[in-house]
Design a protein around this motif. Structure first.
Motif, mmCIF file in Angstrom:
data_model
loop_
_atom_site.group_PDB
_atom_site.id
_atom_site.type_symbol
_atom_site.label_atom_id
_atom_site.label_comp_id
_atom_site.label_asym_id
_atom_site.label_seq_id
_atom_site.Cartn_x
_atom_site.Cartn_y
_atom_site.Cartn_z
ATOM 1 N N ALA A 53 0.828 -1.211 0.000
ATOM 2 C CA ALA A 53 0.000 0.000 0.000
ATOM 3 C C ALA A 53 0.860 1.258 0.000
ATOM 4 C CB ALA A 53 -0.901 -0.011 1.233
ATOM 5 N N TYR A 54 2.161 1.096 0.145
ATOM 6 C CA TYR A 54 3.100 2.216 0.227
ATOM 7 C C TYR A 54 3.912 2.362 -1.058
ATOM 8 C CZ TYR A 54 5.379 -2.145 0.987
ATOM 9 O OH TYR A 54 5.756 -3.440 0.820
ATOM 10 N N GLY A 55 3.752 1.444 -1.999
ATOM 11 C CA GLY A 55 4.772 1.305 -3.046
ATOM 12 C C GLY A 55 4.449 1.974 -4.360
ATOM 13 N N LYS A 56 5.506 2.265 -5.098
ATOM 14 C CA LYS A 56 5.343 2.628 -6.510
ATOM 15 C C LYS A 56 5.334 1.282 -7.235
ATOM 16 C CE LYS A 56 6.087 6.961 -5.429
ATOM 17 N NZ LYS A 56 5.433 6.799 -4.115
ATOM 18 N N SER A 57 4.196 0.661 -7.204
ATOM 19 C CA SER A 57 4.095 -0.708 -7.712
ATOM 20 C C SER A 57 2.615 -1.070 -7.851
ATOM 21 C CB SER A 57 4.767 -1.670 -6.727
ATOM 22 O OG SER A 57 4.091 -1.599 -5.500
ATOM 23 N N ILE A 58 2.371 -2.316 -8.217
ATOM 24 C CA ILE A 58 0.981 -2.748 -8.326
ATOM 25 C C ILE A 58 0.384 -2.755 -6.916
ATOM 26 C CG2 ILE A 58 -0.550 -4.651 -9.000
ATOM 27 C CD1 ILE A 58 1.019 -3.349 -11.317
ATOM 28 N N ARG A 59 -0.729 -2.038 -6.761
ATOM 29 C CA ARG A 59 -1.364 -1.971 -5.440
ATOM 30 C C ARG A 59 -2.461 -3.039 -5.320
ATOM 31 N NH1 ARG A 59 -0.933 3.437 -2.943
ATOM 32 N NH2 ARG A 59 1.274 3.876 -3.079
ATOM 33 N N THR A 60 -3.672 -2.663 -5.697
ATOM 34 C CA THR A 60 -4.777 -3.603 -5.494
ATOM 35 C C THR A 60 -5.493 -3.889 -6.807
ATOM 36 O OG1 THR A 60 -6.180 -1.716 -5.065
ATOM 37 C CG2 THR A 60 -5.308 -2.858 -3.146
ATOM 38 N N VAL A 61 -6.181 -5.014 -6.829
ATOM 39 C CA VAL A 61 -7.150 -5.241 -7.905
ATOM 40 C C VAL A 61 -8.497 -5.358 -7.196
ATOM 41 C CG1 VAL A 61 -7.860 -6.673 -9.835
ATOM 42 C CG2 VAL A 61 -5.428 -6.462 -9.282
ATOM 43 N N LYS A 62 -9.309 -4.338 -7.395
ATOM 44 C CA LYS A 62 -10.610 -4.296 -6.734
ATOM 45 C C LYS A 62 -11.576 -5.136 -7.566
ATOM 46 C CE LYS A 62 -13.442 -0.572 -4.860
ATOM 47 N NZ LYS A 62 -13.555 0.859 -4.685
ATOM 48 N N THR A 63 -12.466 -5.831 -6.923
ATOM 49 C CA THR A 63 -13.418 -6.623 -7.724
ATOM 50 C C THR A 63 -14.841 -6.437 -7.213
ATOM 51 O OG1 THR A 63 -13.201 -8.532 -6.280
ATOM 52 C CG2 THR A 63 -11.724 -8.458 -8.164
ATOM 53 N N CYS A 64 -15.787 -6.631 -8.104
ATOM 54 C CA CYS A 64 -17.172 -6.685 -7.650
ATOM 55 C C CYS A 64 -17.506 -8.167 -7.402
ATOM 56 C CB CYS A 64 -18.092 -6.087 -8.709
ATOM 57 S SG CYS A 64 -18.358 -7.186 -10.104
ATOM 58 N N VAL A 65 -18.695 -8.441 -6.890
ATOM 59 C CA VAL A 65 -18.967 -9.857 -6.561
ATOM 60 C C VAL A 65 -19.192 -10.710 -7.811
ATOM 61 C CG1 VAL A 65 -19.805 -9.542 -4.228
ATOM 62 C CG2 VAL A 65 -21.392 -9.332 -6.108
ATOM 63 N N GLY A 66 -19.711 -10.043 -8.878
ATOM 64 C CA GLY A 66 -19.817 -10.747 -10.156
ATOM 65 C C GLY A 66 -20.722 -11.958 -10.144
ATOM 66 N N GLU A 67 -20.416 -12.893 -11.024
ATOM 67 C CA GLU A 67 -21.345 -14.012 -11.265
ATOM 68 C C GLU A 67 -21.573 -14.886 -10.043
ATOM 69 O OE1 GLU A 67 -19.788 -16.520 -14.365
ATOM 70 O OE2 GLU A 67 -18.383 -17.498 -13.010
ATOM 71 N N SER A 68 -20.632 -14.883 -9.104
ATOM 72 C CA SER A 68 -20.798 -15.780 -7.948
ATOM 73 C C SER A 68 -22.086 -15.479 -7.182
ATOM 74 C CB SER A 68 -19.624 -15.643 -6.978
ATOM 75 O OG SER A 68 -18.492 -15.209 -7.620
ATOM 76 N N PHE A 69 -22.406 -14.208 -6.993
ATOM 77 C CA PHE A 69 -23.581 -13.877 -6.198
ATOM 78 C C PHE A 69 -24.518 -12.853 -6.816
ATOM 79 C CE2 PHE A 69 -20.943 -15.793 -2.938
ATOM 80 C CZ PHE A 69 -21.883 -16.494 -2.186
ATOM 81 N N CYS A 70 -24.015 -12.011 -7.719
ATOM 82 C CA CYS A 70 -24.823 -10.882 -8.167
ATOM 83 C C CYS A 70 -25.839 -11.304 -9.218
ATOM 84 C CB CYS A 70 -23.916 -9.796 -8.722
ATOM 85 S SG CYS A 70 -24.848 -8.364 -9.249
#
Ligand SMILES: Cc1cc2nc3c(=O)[nH]c(=O)nc-3n(C[C@H](O)[C@H](O)[C@H](O)COP(=O)(O)OP(=O)(O)OC[C@H]3O[C@@H](n4cnc5c(N)ncnc54)[C@H](O)[C@@H]3O)c2cc1C
Ligand code: SF4
Length: 809
Positions: free
Chosen positions: A626-643
């Motif tokens: 979370a501090y880096g000049k680098s890949i941080r997060t890949v945010k996801t929605c719930v998608g096909e599993s539940f939505c």
């Protein structure tokens, strides 16, 4: 030989400039400790007005970063004021109980804003304008409230009012006198200023006597002595300052209006000095940086001298002021009010909105007011400083801007070498021309780094640029931008040289490419470290000393000096086991705040530096970078599993992407997201790379940014399979890594080089394949940084263990 010890109380503009002067004279003579009450490194207080007006960010006004202190081995304690000085045994003690002894002690405690003792002045929403916190309060208040009142129609009040207008507040300036800036302007200029500011949307209440501030807990208005009332959700008091001398008084120093000092800034107590707004020299207390910097120089010369100095010390200063409100040029210097023995030259052009007044006594210029055209200010200041006899000079020679002919000479060309261009830092035209010629400078930033010109209020920047144009024969603004003031080379040139010459180490790059500084600076070192790593992904050993503090310590520093820890949760997915661990760690280390981040991870805030390795051990999770000049997060929605709407597996793809690229270094942070349908619950449209599921395919967006420069991503491609998404990300990320400049977000890069260009490069099969191969190489051998620290006793000892003597980052 044991070094003498200097302690500086006050991490502000005068104190640190004094240290800079001392270090310039003798970098190794002293062991230096600085105590600062504010939780920041030294910053440019003057530019708080620019921050408020939206022209600068808080980060950009830092004058000396934490790295600078470390580089000069200065022990720094921020957010920790000195509360006791014992001059008999020469020690100081801070609020946190830190005690140090000194050979020389410097008070540079500045001023406190003067708060009118009105009933209601203690209510919420009543503030001053002095520091970063005040500035942040105003910016924050403007998000929730509409009406602001500024008490004080002086320089500071008007700059605050302009900032609040820019923040979309309605602003009324309350002023006790019958015209604005009455201490700097005469009534004519003051009235013209009011008209100009009214055109900008400011309203005024002059001759106004405030009686009380109303409201319950929070202020809701201002009541005046004549019974009238004004609604206000925010009241900013900008009515003056008073020197901060309580500690000096308690320490037994002679204090009048401020701490009494002689020409070498020595106080009444041996080995104790005072400099800046807290010092009183020859009965005068100054509130502008130019005199304070002159004082700092005199102090440095005295403290560095081995013999008593024969030359005179500080002799007092001629003060001048300029208003920093765009579109309103106001300058005032010296004694500008008419007196019994004074005469003046006046120019008043109502058509152009120009007013000039030069006050003369005994054939010498003693003061001036310029409104609407301030180009004569450097010349007038020099005349005043040199006490030049003007009896034989024409009006045009005194005010060259009044030359009506078309061939009016450029102001800088007409200036003598001895004339001052940067008043704040006392830099002459001759100093700048010499630096340009001797060191081949080509940009304003280089002149700034080399000479200090334009490093404070920035008012002389146009003159410096004009001088560069004349000295180099080229438009200064068209010059290429070097990485920083340590080199003439641009990012692209440095990267090419690293490749061509096969350079391997940060220091080697600086040596071979002729850096002008021995150790580089906080701008170029992290960039070089990145470019070297990019060039040799496997062999290069990361140089942690060339990294920003967050990256060096693998945790995010917070405003109170503690750190936050964000463990990796792929795709934002967690499980009871991880949650239990996080909860246990939070209990064990008394974590004051647990917070879900904007990237769907859990942040443990308030961890002491020395506890970081223990927290990582107990968590047993990987670093979330979370501090880096680098890949941080890949945010996801719930998608096909539940939505109900999701037709795609957004979680599955997000987790796969995050696992693949985790830890990859990039020019700036990179955030990604996967949404399974165009409802876009993972906010894929404002990510560096955003994936959105559509019927039977994925759309890929790039260059989005949800930060300060809000930017929607551009649709780049539509692909059918997860593997195609991965291939695209690999080639896009690697091209960004290789082509962008260090600290350039994808959003800025996409705009600079153009989406079409990126499309063209990635459309070529061979190039794309090679980019994918190179990113795969960079991804091999990635190590989790927390784990690396836990495996190295050495790193733990040098970076995290609490020591008696340490640089607080
Ligand atoms: C918004 C704004 C705009 C300005 N614009 C201009 C301008 O255009 N031109 C100009 O010349 N000047 C301008 N000034 C004034 C200029 O900023 C000040 O004159 C200058 O900063 C004073 O420097 P100093 O070091 O004496 O005090 P400061 O910069 O205030 O530094 C003093 C520091 O000491 C700290 N301190 C106090 N007590 C203790 C203690 N016991 N222990 C540890 N630390 C302590 C304080 O927290 C503070 O950080 C402006 C000021 C403001 C607020
Ligand atoms: S983006 Fe679409 S699929 Fe994903 S959670 Fe939102 S509505 Fe559901």
């Amino acid at each position: 030989m044991l070094k003498q010890k200097i302690i500086l109380i006050g991490n502000g503009m005068a104190g640190i400039r004094t240290l800079e002067e001392i270090i310039k004279k003798d970098p190794h003579k002293f062991e230096i400790t600085v105590f600062g009450e504010e939780p920041h490194p030294n910053y440019n207080r003057i530019l708080l007005s620019s921050v408020l007006q939206g022209d600068a960010s808080i980060e950009s006004i830092v004058l000396n970063s934490y790295e600078w202190y470390a580089e000069h081995q200065i022990e720094l304690f921020t957010g920790d004021p000195v509360v006791k000085v014992d001059t008999s045994v020469q020690t100081v003690t801070s609020q946190n109980g830190i005690s140090r002894s000194y050979d020389h002690l410097i008070f540079a405690t500045g001023s406190n804003p003067f708060m009118l003792p009105l009933p209601g002045a203690d209510k919420e929403g009543v503030i001053a304008f002095r520091n970063i916190q005040d500035c942040e309060t105003m910016i924050d208040t403007a998000k929730h409230y509409k009406k602001a009142a500024v008490i004080g129609g002086g320089l500071l009040g008007l700059e605050a009012a302009r900032g609040l207008l820019n923040l979309n507040m309605e602003v009324e300036v309350i002023h006790i006198a019958d015209y604005l800036m009455e201490r700097q302007l005469d009534d004519q200029a003051g009235k013209m200023l009011k008209e100009e500011l009214e055109k900008q949307g400011m309203t005024f209440r002059l001759n106004a006597h405030t009686e009380r501030l109303t409201g319950k807990k929070r202020v809701d208005g201002v009541r005046f002595k004549d019974g009238s009332q004004l609604d206000a959700d925010l009241v900013v008091m900008a009515v003056g300052i008073k020197p901060n001398v309580s500690l000096a008084k308690d320490s037994g120093l002679e204090v009048n209006r401020a701490i009494v000092v002689n020409d070498y800034m020595q106080t009444s107590v041996e080995n104790v000095y005072a400099v800046g707004e807290c010092a009183e020299h020859a009965g005068v207390v100054y509130g502008l940086v130019a005199p304070l910097y002159e004082q700092g120089k005199a102090l440095a010369e005295h403290v560095c001298a081995d013999q008593p100095l024969s030359k005179p010390g500080y002799q007092g200063s001629i003060v001048y002021t300029q208003l920093k409100v765009s579109g309103v040029d106001v300058f005032s210097a010296g004694r500008f009010q008419d007196g019994e023995h004074t005469k003046s030259i006046r120019v008043h052009d109502e058509f152009e909105g120009i007013f000039k007044k030069v006050v003369v006594e005994n054939n010498k210029v003693i003061g001036a007011v310029l409104f609407g055209d301030t180009s004569d200010s450097p010349r007038l200041l020099t005349m005043m400083r040199n006490e030049q006899d003007i009896s034989k000079m024409s009006k045009v020679a005194i005010l060259p801007s009044e030359n009506e002919s078309d061939e009016r000479e450029s102001v800088v060309v007409a200036m003598a070498d001895s004339e001052t261009i940067c008043g704040c830092n006392g830099v002459t035209k001759g100093d700048i021309v010499k630096a340009i010629n001797d060191q081949g400078l080509t940009t304003v930033d280089q002149v700034k780094a080399c000479t200090n010109a334009s490093r404070s209020c920035g008012g002389c920047k146009p003159l410096v640029a004009e001088l560069l144009t004349h000295a180099t024969g080229e438009e200064a603004s068209n010059q290429k931008e070097p990485i920083c003031g340590c080199t003439d080379l641009s990012h692209e040139e440095v990267t090419a040289e690293i490749k061509d010459k096969g350079l391997n180490y940060v220091r080697e790059v600086m040596n071979v490419l002729g850096w002008s500084t021995e150790n580089g600076c906080s701008k170029c070192r992290p960039a070089l470290n990145y470019y070297l790593g990019l060039n040799q992904p496997i062999e290069y050993k990361d140089d942690s000393t060339s990294k920003f503090v967050n990256e060096r310590l693998h945790a995010n520093i917070q405003n109170d000096g503690t750190f936050s820890v964000v463990p990796r949760m792929y795709g934002g997915v967690t499980n009871p086991d991880q949650l239990r661990k996080i909860a246990d760690v939070a209990d064990k280390y008394n974590v004051p705040l647990l917070k879900v981040t904007g990237g769907q991870r859990i942040d443990l805030l308030g961890i002491a530096k020395e506890d970081l390795p223990k927290v990582w051990t107990d968590l047993g999770m990987r670093s979330g970078y979370a501090y880096g000049k680098s890949i941080r997060t890949v945010k996801t929605c719930v998608g096909e599993s539940f939505c109900r709407f999701g037709t795609q597996d957004s979680i599955g793809l997000g987790v796969r992407i995050e696992k693949k690229y985790e830890g990859l270094s990039t020019p700036h942070k990179v955030k990604m997201a996967v949404s399974a349908c165009p409802r876009n619950c993972a906010e894929s449209g404002i990510k560096d790379v955003g994936i959105v599921g559509v019927e039977g395919a994925w759309e890929i967006y790039v260059g989005g940014n949800g930060g300060v420069d809000l930017r929607g991503g551009d649709l780049f491609a539509k692909v059918a399979t997860d593997q195609e998404v991965i291939d695209f990300i690999s080639s896009f990320l690697q091209f960004y890594r290789e082509d962008a400049r260090y600290l350039e977000r994808t959003s800025h890069w996409v705009e600079r080089v153009g989406l079409d260009h990126i499309k063209k490069v990635l459309a070529d099969d061979e190039t794309r394949t090679q980019l994918i191969e190179r990113v795969e190489l960079a991804l091999t051998g990635q190590q989790d940084p927390w784990n690396e620290v836990l495996e190295s006793k050495d790193k733990q000892a040098t970076l995290y263990e609490k020591k008696e003597v340490e640089v607080i980052n």
